[in-house]
Structures are given as C-alpha cells and as structure tokens.
Motif scaffolding. Structure first.
Motif, short mmCIF file in Angstrom:
data_model
loop_
_atom_site.label_atom_id
_atom_site.label_comp_id
_atom_site.label_asym_id
_atom_site.label_seq_id
_atom_site.Cartn_x
_atom_site.Cartn_y
_atom_site.Cartn_z
N TYR A 198 0.81 -1.22 0.00
CA TYR A 198 0.00 0.00 0.00
C TYR A 198 0.85 1.28 0.00
CZ TYR A 198 -4.29 -2.64 0.98
OH TYR A 198 -5.37 -3.49 0.90
N LYS A 199 2.13 1.14 0.35
CA LYS A 199 2.99 2.31 0.47
C LYS A 199 3.76 2.59 -0.81
CE LYS A 199 5.41 4.22 4.42
NZ LYS A 199 5.89 3.93 5.77
N TRP A 200 3.42 1.92 -1.86
CA TRP A 200 4.17 1.98 -3.11
C TRP A 200 4.35 3.40 -3.63
CZ3 TRP A 200 1.83 3.70 -7.67
CH2 TRP A 200 2.59 3.57 -8.84
N ILE A 201 3.34 4.24 -3.55
CA ILE A 201 3.39 5.55 -4.18
C ILE A 201 4.43 6.47 -3.55
CG2 ILE A 201 1.59 6.55 -2.70
CD1 ILE A 201 2.04 7.26 -6.44
N VAL A 202 4.71 6.33 -2.25
CA VAL A 202 5.59 7.29 -1.57
C VAL A 202 7.02 6.79 -1.41
CG1 VAL A 202 3.84 8.61 -0.37
CG2 VAL A 202 4.63 6.47 0.62
N GLU A 203 7.20 5.51 -1.24
CA GLU A 203 8.56 4.99 -1.08
C GLU A 203 8.56 3.48 -1.29
OE1 GLU A 203 8.98 4.58 3.70
OE2 GLU A 203 8.81 6.62 2.91
N GLY A 204 9.70 2.97 -1.63
CA GLY A 204 9.82 1.55 -1.86
C GLY A 204 10.06 0.79 -0.59
N PRO A 205 10.51 -0.45 -0.70
CA PRO A 205 10.81 -1.26 0.48
C PRO A 205 11.84 -0.58 1.36
CG PRO A 205 10.78 -2.60 -1.51
CD PRO A 205 10.71 -1.18 -1.96
N ALA A 206 11.70 -0.77 2.67
CA ALA A 206 12.62 -0.16 3.63
C ALA A 206 13.75 -1.13 3.94
CB ALA A 206 11.88 0.21 4.91
N PRO A 207 14.98 -0.79 3.57
CA PRO A 207 16.11 -1.69 3.86
C PRO A 207 16.51 -1.60 5.34
CG PRO A 207 16.90 0.30 2.78
CD PRO A 207 15.40 0.40 2.81
N ILE A 208 16.95 -2.71 5.88
CA ILE A 208 17.42 -2.78 7.27
C ILE A 208 18.85 -3.31 7.25
CG2 ILE A 208 17.00 -3.72 9.57
CD1 ILE A 208 14.07 -4.14 8.71
N TYR A 209 19.77 -2.52 7.75
CA TYR A 209 21.19 -2.87 7.71
C TYR A 209 21.72 -3.15 9.11
CZ TYR A 209 21.00 -0.58 3.10
OH TYR A 209 20.68 -0.22 1.81
N LEU A 210 22.74 -3.98 9.17
CA LEU A 210 23.49 -4.19 10.40
C LEU A 210 24.88 -3.59 10.19
CD1 LEU A 210 23.62 -5.32 13.25
CD2 LEU A 210 24.38 -7.50 12.27
N CYS A 211 25.20 -2.57 11.00
CA CYS A 211 26.47 -1.86 10.86
C CYS A 211 27.38 -2.21 12.04
CB CYS A 211 26.24 -0.35 10.82
SG CYS A 211 25.05 0.18 9.56
N ARG A 212 28.63 -2.57 11.73
CA ARG A 212 29.59 -2.95 12.76
C ARG A 212 30.97 -2.38 12.44
NH1 ARG A 212 27.91 -9.35 13.06
NH2 ARG A 212 26.30 -9.19 14.66
N ASP A 213 31.80 -2.38 13.46
CA ASP A 213 33.20 -1.96 13.34
C ASP A 213 33.32 -0.51 12.85
OD1 ASP A 213 35.91 -2.10 13.44
OD2 ASP A 213 36.15 -3.30 11.61
N PRO A 214 32.86 0.44 13.66
CA PRO A 214 32.95 1.86 13.26
C PRO A 214 34.39 2.36 13.32
CG PRO A 214 32.19 1.70 15.51
CD PRO A 214 32.27 0.28 15.00
N ILE A 215 34.68 3.40 12.56
CA ILE A 215 36.02 3.97 12.57
C ILE A 215 36.19 4.97 13.72
CG2 ILE A 215 36.21 3.70 10.07
CD1 ILE A 215 35.77 6.73 9.82
N ALA A 216 35.06 5.33 14.39
CA ALA A 216 35.10 6.28 15.51
C ALA A 216 33.85 6.05 16.35
CB ALA A 216 35.15 7.71 15.01
#
Length: 446
Positions: free
Chosen positions: A414-432
């Motif tokens: 139902y949300k097609w008109i405003v935005e596509g699928p919402a990606p979910i990321y796992l972020c690790r090992d930051p530089i700061a």
C-alpha cells in the motif's frame, strides 16, 4: 481520534470563518452557502482536516488573520486597538504551528500599502501588534537561536530533497521555472478545478464591485504571496491558507449573477466536491478507494496493477510491519551484542513509528539524526553495533562503518506511491565512536 480532533476542529472553524466573512462582506444566504460548501469540500482542506501536520492549521490562522485585517479596515477607530492586538496574537499562534504564518502578514501589509486602506497603518498600533507577536513567540525564537536556527536548514533541506513519486511523476522540482509551472498547476488540484472560477472571482471582484473595493488589499496580498512562494521555490500547498477568504469574496460577487448561473455554480461545486471526497478523506476502505481510482482512470491503466495513489493515505501503512521486521533483526543478535546495539532510523517518520510500536515488540528507544531526533542524541550508545533503517544515510554510514550488511527488507504494497521497500542494515566496526560520527549524520528537512 484525539490527535485527529485538532485538525478537524481547525477545518470546521475555517468553514465557519469563511461563512462569517461572506456575511461581513454583505453576502446573503446564497453567498454564505456557496462559500461554506465550497470551503468545506476543498480537497486540500479536507485532507488537512483529517491529518495532523504542521500545515493543518494554516487555513484557519490565515483566514482568521485576513478576517481581522478586513475588520480593521472596516471598523471604527475605537475598535482598532483590540483588533490589532488580536491580529498580533493570531500571528504568534499561527507561527507556533508554522513560520509560514508570516507570508500572509507580509502580503496583507503590501496590499494595504498599495491601496487607500493604507490609512489603517498610520498609527503605532501595527508596531504594537508586531511587538506583541514577537513577545508571544519569543520562547520559540530563543530556542531557534540557541540551536543555530535549524529552521533555516530545514528550508534548505526541503528544497534539496524533492523526490518524484513512485508513479513516475513529481509535484515539486529543483529547477525554478519548472517548479513555478507545477506550483501554479497544483493550485487547481488542491482547490478543486470547478471551484477555481469562484476564488478567481474573489481576486477580480474587489476591483470591479464598489461594495468590495476596500478589500482589494486581500487580492493584492494573494498575488504578493503567490510570487514570493514561486521565487522561493515553494511547494504547491504553501499558499492554500488564502483560499477560504478568496472563496468568500468570490461567493459574494457570484451572488449578483443570474439565478441559473448561481444554481449551476452551486450544484457543480457540490457534486464534484463530493465525488472527489474519497481522494481526500478515508470514506472508502482502502481496496475500495483503489477500485474507485481505477474507475476514474487514475491508476491501473494499460494493464498495470492498480495501486493506492493517495500519498498521505499511503503513509499510514507499513509502520507496524516495519517494527516487526526490525524486531526480528534485533532479537536475532546474541544477547551481549543486542544489549549494546542501537536502533537507528534515518528519518523521523520511521523513528516515530518504531518508538510508538517498539515497546510492544521489546525494542529500545530509537535514535535518529533527522530534525529533533538529532538533538535528542545517541542515548549513550557507543555505535559499535547499529541496526540502521532506511537508505537516505547509508552512503554516510558506509563511510564510518567498515561493515554494513543488508540483513532484511520491509515491504508494504500500500505504500508503493511514496517509497519503496525499507532496507534494514546491520552496521559494525565503526572507525570512531558514535558521539564523534553523530554530527556528520545530522540532517534537517522534511
């Protein structure tokens, strides 16, 4: 319902003010009915009257300010102090909802200066009204100053972030000339094309009808604000606050037309307004609305799948699904990792939904780097492990994290008109640490 009650009340009061204004200008029963029904069925007003946004109160406050300005011009000098004080308070209250409240005031001032009604400005009362408005608004202005005037950055971000809808068309553009054309065309869309002759009559009538001559400044005010909005690359709905007043003036003018023209105008506006109502109010089930728009040939053409095409309605779907999907990722982490993992949303919309539904799924409070969420900070997370929702900041996150992995995608048809699928990321090992990265993720905008 409690949240919707506020815009519903504002919309109802806007209709009331429009009818009162028509009467103030000498309109009889027909003018008041035509003005009231047209204002009530205005697509933009129906939509804003059902959804709590910063723009939901613009029609009411703008109409009230114009009404008071007309009363200032038409009333006795002894009434002026109270009317100017009321105008100052209305400006402050309207600005608390949205700073665009300053636009009609600039327009009204220019309109008064351009006509013989400038005599209303020949006293210190307008300055006192400005002082009262600034005093009432001073806490908000002080907050803006203390935080580096983020409002200005919101305007810049809003101008820079103008994606097209998924249907393949756009309403706002970065190119000034293209945006100006779209802005003008949107006025027809937001006010109902068959009602356009009425508010255009409201622009012309003060220059043609002697009894309305003293409200010429309202037509001039609209023109000034219209061109200011175009010059600033504004979005189409930025001037909708003017139309209730223009409809009131136009209805008074049309009341002098032949009977058959008056009946035709009223019938056409009412019928088309009711027919278009499902596009602005959720009077149909969502699948019924999709079928209705397919009948109107607004979707499903050429064998394409029919979709929900109302962007505001589309934004109401998918939030609980998104929370469920984020929770699935969060609880898939080992307990020790999960305890120090922040849930980061790149927009305040996603963050707000996750904060609302999150406790039900056991999620912690969400952090986000957009608008006020940025100011609320990182909640003490060091950023070693981060679940990131959305794609707008992903390029930056990849700059500050050595490992950024797409682990899930949340999809809502139902949300097609405003935005596509919402990606979910796992972020690790930051530089700061996240506290150092945080200022680089900040963004203000809609």
């Amino acid at each position: 319902m409690a949240l919707r009650a506020l815009p519903i009340l504002a919309a109802a009061l806007t209709v009331y003010l429009a009818v009162r204004l028509a009467a103030e200008l000498g309109g009889g029963r027909f003018a008041q009915w035509l003005c009231g029904v047209t204002t009530m069925l205005l697509p933009a007003y129906l939509l804003l009257g059902n959804t709590l946004t910063t723009s939901s109160f613009e029609p009411f406050f703008w109409t009230l300010a114009i009404f008071i300005a007309i009363r200032i011009v038409r009333s006795r000098a002894s009434d002026a102090p109270l009317l100017w004080a009321a105008l100052g308070i209305v400006v402050a209250l309207g600005a608390y909802a949205k700073y665009s409240m300053l636009l009609p005031i600039v327009g009204i001032g220019a309109g008064l200066l351009s006509t013989s009604e400038r005599r209303a400005l020949r006293s210190p009362l307008p300055l006192y009204a400005c002082g009262l408005a600034l005093l009432a608004l001073s806490p908000n202005l002080a907050w803006q100053a203390a935080h580096g005037w983020p409002f200005i950055e919101v305007l810049r971000g809003d101008a820079a972030h103008r994606p097209a809808l998924a249907a393949g068309f756009a309403l706002e553009y970065r190119a000034w000339i293209v945006n100006a054309g779209s802005f003008a065309a949107e006025q027809l869309l937001y006010t109902n094309p068959v009602a356009v002759p009425i508010w255009i009559a409201g622009l012309i009538a003060p220059f043609r009808i002697a009894a309305l001559r003293d409200v010429r400044f309202v037509a001039i005010a609209y023109a000034v604000v219209f061109f200011i909005a175009i010059a600033l690359g504004a979005k189409g709905y930025y001037v909708i606050g003017f139309y209730a007043a223009l409809l009131a003036i136009g209805a008074v003018a049309i009341e002098h037309a032949a009977l058959y023209l008056r009946v035709a105008a009223f019938a056409i506006v009412a019928l088309v307004g009711v027919a278009a109502m499902p596009l602005s109010l959720p009077v149909l089930p969502v699948d019924g609305l999709i079928a209705y728009t397919q009948v109107l040939r607004l979707t499903g053409r050429g064998g394409a799948e029919p979709r929900l095409i109302q962007p505001v309605f589309a934004e109401e779907f998918g939030w609980q699904r998104l929370t469920h999907d984020v929770a699935a990722v969060y609880f898939s982490l080992p307990t020790d990792v999960r305890a120090r993992t922040a849930v980061y949303a790149d927009t305040y919309g996603d963050a707000g939904a996750l904060d609302f539904y999150g406790p039900t799924y056991g999620l912690p409070a969400v952090i986000s780097s957009q608008n006020n969420y940025y100011l609320w900070g990182t909640h003490g997370y060091d950023g070693r492990s981060l679940i990131a929702i959305g794609a707008t900041r992903i390029a930056l996150l990849r700059r500050y994290y050595r490992s950024v992995v797409l682990v899930r995608t949340s999809t809502e048809p139902y949300k097609w008109i405003v935005e596509g699928p919402a990606p979910i990321y796992l972020c690790r090992d930051p530089i700061a640490p996240l506290s150092e990265v945080w200022p680089h993720l900040r963004w203000y905008g809609a």
